[in-house]
Enzyme design. Structure first.
Site, PDB file in Angstrom:
ATOM      1  N   CYS A 115       0.815  -1.222   0.000  1.00  0.00           N
ATOM      2  CA  CYS A 115       0.000   0.000   0.000  1.00  0.00           C
ATOM      3  C   CYS A 115       0.850   1.274   0.000  1.00  0.00           C
ATOM      4  CB  CYS A 115      -0.955   0.002   1.187  1.00  0.00           C
ATOM      5  SG  CYS A 115      -2.168  -1.312   1.088  1.00  0.00           S
ATOM      6  N   HIS A 252      -3.119   7.586   1.913  1.00  0.00           N
ATOM      7  CA  HIS A 252      -3.526   6.264   1.428  1.00  0.00           C
ATOM      8  C   HIS A 252      -4.931   5.993   1.960  1.00  0.00           C
ATOM      9  CE1 HIS A 252      -3.862   2.107   0.607  1.00  0.00           C
ATOM     10  NE2 HIS A 252      -3.659   1.707   1.852  1.00  0.00           N
ATOM     11  N   ASN A 282      -9.969   0.266  -0.632  1.00  0.00           N
ATOM     12  CA  ASN A 282      -8.509   0.321  -0.537  1.00  0.00           C
ATOM     13  C   ASN A 282      -7.927  -0.269  -1.820  1.00  0.00           C
ATOM     14  OD1 ASN A 282      -5.804  -0.051  -0.011  1.00  0.00           O
ATOM     15  ND2 ASN A 282      -6.096  -0.931   2.037  1.00  0.00           N
TER      16      ASN A 282
HETATM   17  O1  UT7 Z   1      -3.820  -0.701   3.418  1.00  0.00           O
HETATM   18  C1  UT7 Z   1      -3.014  -1.494   4.220  1.00  0.00           C
HETATM   19  C2  UT7 Z   1      -3.273  -1.252   5.617  1.00  0.00           C
HETATM   20  N1  UT7 Z   1      -4.480  -1.905   6.063  1.00  0.00           N
HETATM   21  C3  UT7 Z   1      -5.246  -1.281   6.924  1.00  0.00           C
HETATM   22  O2  UT7 Z   1      -5.015  -0.143   7.225  1.00  0.00           O
HETATM   23  C4  UT7 Z   1      -6.374  -2.037   7.577  1.00  0.00           C
HETATM   24  C5  UT7 Z   1      -6.315  -1.804   9.047  1.00  0.00           C
HETATM   25  N2  UT7 Z   1      -7.384  -2.415   9.784  1.00  0.00           N
HETATM   26  C6  UT7 Z   1      -8.665  -2.014   9.691  1.00  0.00           C
HETATM   27  O3  UT7 Z   1      -8.984  -1.151   8.905  1.00  0.00           O
HETATM   28  C7  UT7 Z   1      -9.661  -2.618  10.632  1.00  0.00           C
HETATM   29  O4  UT7 Z   1      -8.993  -3.387  11.623  1.00  0.00           O
HETATM   30  C8  UT7 Z   1     -10.715  -3.504   9.944  1.00  0.00           C
HETATM   31  C9  UT7 Z   1     -11.646  -2.631   9.118  1.00  0.00           C
HETATM   32  C10 UT7 Z   1     -10.048  -4.518   9.055  1.00  0.00           C
HETATM   33  C11 UT7 Z   1     -11.558  -4.214  10.983  1.00  0.00           C
HETATM   34  O5  UT7 Z   1     -12.135  -3.297  11.869  1.00  0.00           O
HETATM   35  P1  UT7 Z   1     -12.029  -3.522  13.442  1.00  0.00           P
HETATM   36  O6  UT7 Z   1     -12.803  -2.451  14.078  1.00  0.00           O
HETATM   37  O7  UT7 Z   1     -10.567  -3.636  13.772  1.00  0.00           O
HETATM   38  O8  UT7 Z   1     -12.790  -4.903  13.627  1.00  0.00           O
HETATM   39  P2  UT7 Z   1     -12.230  -6.271  14.198  1.00  0.00           P
HETATM   40  O9  UT7 Z   1     -11.299  -6.912  13.242  1.00  0.00           O
HETATM   41  O10 UT7 Z   1     -11.769  -6.043  15.602  1.00  0.00           O
HETATM   42  O11 UT7 Z   1     -13.569  -7.117  14.231  1.00  0.00           O
HETATM   43  C12 UT7 Z   1     -14.689  -6.739  15.059  1.00  0.00           C
HETATM   44  C13 UT7 Z   1     -15.809  -7.715  14.804  1.00  0.00           C
HETATM   45  C14 UT7 Z   1     -15.377  -9.167  14.893  1.00  0.00           C
HETATM   46  O12 UT7 Z   1     -16.428  -9.894  15.501  1.00  0.00           O
HETATM   47  P3  UT7 Z   1     -16.340 -10.292  17.050  1.00  0.00           P
HETATM   48  O13 UT7 Z   1     -15.104 -11.106  17.181  1.00  0.00           O
HETATM   49  O14 UT7 Z   1     -16.280  -8.988  17.793  1.00  0.00           O
HETATM   50  O15 UT7 Z   1     -17.605 -11.043  17.250  1.00  0.00           O
HETATM   51  C15 UT7 Z   1     -15.265  -9.601  13.457  1.00  0.00           C
HETATM   52  O16 UT7 Z   1     -15.472 -10.981  13.264  1.00  0.00           O
HETATM   53  O17 UT7 Z   1     -16.330  -7.549  13.471  1.00  0.00           O
HETATM   54  C16 UT7 Z   1     -16.359  -8.810  12.799  1.00  0.00           C
HETATM   55  N3  UT7 Z   1     -16.151  -8.585  11.391  1.00  0.00           N
HETATM   56  C17 UT7 Z   1     -17.160  -8.306  10.551  1.00  0.00           C
HETATM   57  N4  UT7 Z   1     -18.496  -8.191  10.749  1.00  0.00           N
HETATM   58  C18 UT7 Z   1     -19.241  -7.872   9.670  1.00  0.00           C
HETATM   59  C19 UT7 Z   1     -14.981  -8.586  10.684  1.00  0.00           C
HETATM   60  N5  UT7 Z   1     -15.218  -8.314   9.403  1.00  0.00           N
HETATM   61  C20 UT7 Z   1     -16.558  -8.135   9.287  1.00  0.00           C
HETATM   62  C21 UT7 Z   1     -17.408  -7.818   8.204  1.00  0.00           C
HETATM   63  N6  UT7 Z   1     -18.723  -7.701   8.444  1.00  0.00           N
HETATM   64  N7  UT7 Z   1     -16.928  -7.623   6.959  1.00  0.00           N
END
Ligand code: UT7
Length: 325
Positions: A115, A252, A282
């Site tokens: 990225c 980004h 992204n």
């Molecule tokens: O470009 C390269 C760099 N990459 C990034 O900058 C990405 C960085 N990370 C992020 O943007 C975020 O961490 C994400 C958008 C990927 C995820 O957001 P988050 O607030 O960190 O969520 P999480 O991974 O902590 O997940 C929270 C909950 C989980 O459920 P439980 O365990 O709390 O029951 C996940 O299973 O959300 C669930 N979850 C979803 N639910 C609905 C994960 N993906 C999804 C989804 N739809 N697509």
């Protein structure tokens, strides 16, 4: 005392025709528009058609940038193409672009910093131009991340999209002042201790397969804001620029929450932030030039404006660039 600077002559972008909305994703996997918008700010992304390759997106973006610059392709003697989704393992996608543009002189190569690829490519081209090795460069970010996604992994497949953006740079003598046009400073960083947090589980030397993107999203998120703001502070320190003196912040486009938190920490006014993550998702190395092209086309970025780029991604890699338009 004059200074050689890499001045931006033009920019352009290309998005595949097909738009994939959050609602369409929610019909296929266990997710919702509400979750995706709340956690990322993404509403839709573009997906390359079957038979539409990274090189095709890159060529369209390059042609748009050349047209915007009012330049014939023959004027270009360097192409640096940032991608993690090349057409082939080799040769570089950049040579396909070079050939399609009818350029048979100079050099063309790919650069892989995920990225952060566009910022790394911009810095690389800038150094070649300022050294006098080349005169005019095409810097391209082009990706087809849809091809390396696990479409059953809701934690990653909702985040990414396809697209390409490009800028044309020319080595010019400038007065050597902070008011100079062109790339004023670039700062690149990497730390391989984090390589397992965001990676693709395949490759020619390991599995002989392409593999799929794997990410510990929360871990990446945790590091992102600190890394981004550190390297922006480096750019400010190197130039004397400040959050107040920059005109546009073009980060980004990974996640609106990361962008908002970075801008907030640096005291960059929200109205200076260019946001396209809602429409593009992204697009990895393509996201900055795609956002830049939007802000140039709609008249926000104007000649003389001070534009700040930053990116962070797999590796980890991260970097910043400060450019006077
Ligand atoms: O470009 C390269 C760099 N990459 C990034 O900058 C990405 C960085 N990370 C992020 O943007 C975020 O961490 C994400 C958008 C990927 C995820 O957001 P988050 O607030 O960190 O969520 P999480 O991974 O902590 O997940 C929270 C909950 C989980 O459920 P439980 O365990 O709390 O029951 C996940 O299973 O959300 C669930 N979850 C979803 N639910 C609905 C994960 N993906 C999804 C989804 N739809 N697509």
């Amino acid at each position: 005392m004059t200074a050689k600077r890499s001045v931006v002559l033009g920019c352009g972008s290309y998005l595949p025709q097909k738009v994939l909305t959050n609602a369409e994703l929610a019909a296929r996997i266990d997710t919702s528009d509400e979750w995706i918008v709340q956690r990322t700010g993404i509403r839709q992304r573009h997906i390359a058609a079957e038979g539409e390759f990274t090189s095709h997106l890159a060529i369209n973006a390059a042609r748009a940038a050349l047209e915007h610059a009012g330049l014939d392709a023959q004027a270009i003697d360097l192409i640096v193409l940032a991608t993690s989704t090349p057409d082939h393992t080799f040769p570089a996608t950049a040579v396909a672009v070079q050939n399609e543009l009818g350029i048979h002189h100079g050099a063309a190569f790919d650069l892989q910093a995920v990225c952060s690829g566009f910022v790394f490519a911009l810095a690389t081209a800038d150094n070649f131009l300022r050294s006098g090795a080349y005169k005019r460069a095409l810097v391209i970010g082009a990706e087809t991340f849809s091809r390396i996604l696990d479409w059953n992994d809701r934690g990653t497949c909702v985040l990414f999209g396809d697209g390409a953006g490009a800028v044309v740079l020319e080595a010019q003598d400038q007065p050597g002042l902070p008011s100079d046009r062109g790339v004023l400073t670039t700062h690149l960083r990497s730390d391989g201790r984090h390589k397992a947090k965001l990676y693709v589980d395949g490759g020619p030397s390991t599995t002989q397969t392409v593999g799929h993107l794997r990410m510990e999203g929360r871990e990446v998120f945790k590091h992102a804001v600190g890394m981004i703001t550190d390297v922006i502070v480096d750019a400010f320190d190197a130039t004397g620029a400040t959050a107040d003196s920059i005109d546009w912040f073009i980060p980004h486009q990974a996640n609106k929450r990361i962008i908002d938190a970075s801008a907030h920490k640096l005291h960059i006014a929200p109205q200076k932030v260019v946001l396209t993550v809602d429409l593009h998702g992204n697009t990895s190395a393509a996201s900055i030039p795609l956002a830049l092209a939007v802000a140039v086309k709609d008249g926000r970025v104007k000649k003389g404006d001070l534009v700040l780029f930053e990116a962070m991604g797999g590796g980890f890699t991260w970097g910043s660039a400060l450019v006077r338009w």
